[in-house]
Design a protein around this motif. Structure first.
Motif, PDB file in Angstrom:
ATOM      1  N   MET A  32      37.443  28.828  47.632  1.00  0.00           N
ATOM      2  CA  MET A  32      38.187  30.029  48.017  1.00  0.00           C
ATOM      3  C   MET A  32      39.532  30.110  47.301  1.00  0.00           C
ATOM      4  O   MET A  32      39.946  31.186  46.869  1.00  0.00           O
ATOM      5  N   VAL A  33      40.208  28.990  47.163  1.00  0.00           N
ATOM      6  CA  VAL A  33      41.487  28.968  46.450  1.00  0.00           C
ATOM      7  C   VAL A  33      41.260  29.314  44.976  1.00  0.00           C
ATOM      8  O   VAL A  33      42.036  30.066  44.368  1.00  0.00           O
ATOM      9  N   ASN A  34      40.175  28.779  44.412  1.00  0.00           N
ATOM     10  CA  ASN A  34      39.829  29.090  43.024  1.00  0.00           C
ATOM     11  C   ASN A  34      39.561  30.592  42.869  1.00  0.00           C
ATOM     12  O   ASN A  34      39.984  31.222  41.899  1.00  0.00           O
ATOM     13  N   PHE A  35      38.867  31.185  43.840  1.00  0.00           N
ATOM     14  CA  PHE A  35      38.597  32.625  43.833  1.00  0.00           C
ATOM     15  C   PHE A  35      39.900  33.424  43.897  1.00  0.00           C
ATOM     16  O   PHE A  35      40.077  34.399  43.156  1.00  0.00           O
ATOM     17  N   VAL A  36      40.800  33.021  44.749  1.00  0.00           N
ATOM     18  CA  VAL A  36      42.082  33.720  44.896  1.00  0.00           C
ATOM     19  C   VAL A  36      42.879  33.631  43.594  1.00  0.00           C
ATOM     20  O   VAL A  36      43.490  34.609  43.159  1.00  0.00           O
TER      21      VAL A  36
END
Length: 94
Positions: A32-36
């Motif tokens: 999720m952090v990578n997506f953000v």
């Protein structure tokens, strides 16, 4: 004044803080952090292209307005009057 990048970073950092606070699974958290982060990168590029496009459009509009003001309306008016006067002359023999 805020720049667009600062606003984007603030929103995306808020998202990352939310994910880091409430997501407990490390693999999901990392995804999720990578997506953000990817979302932030894309958004910054899209805003940059939009701003560059607006700058070019504005510049070209200013150039065209400057060209329009260079038009000699008095000569144009004189030409129209000459054309009008030649059409209003009485025909010979009338």
């Amino acid at each position: 004044m805020f720049t667009s990048e600062a606003i984007i970073d603030a929103v995306q950092n808020g998202k990352k803080t939310f994910v880091n606070t409430f997501v407990t699974n490390e693999a999901v958290k990392e995804a999720m952090v990578n997506f953000v982060d990817t979302q932030a990168e894309y958004t910054k590029k899209a805003v940059k292209v939009g701003q560059d496009t607006a700058a070019v459009l504005t510049s070209e509009m200013v150039k065209s307005m400057q060209q329009a003001t260079k038009f000699d309306y008095s000569k144009f008016g004189e030409g129209i009057m000459k054309a009008y006067q030649t059409t209003q002359k009485p025909a010979k023999g009338a």
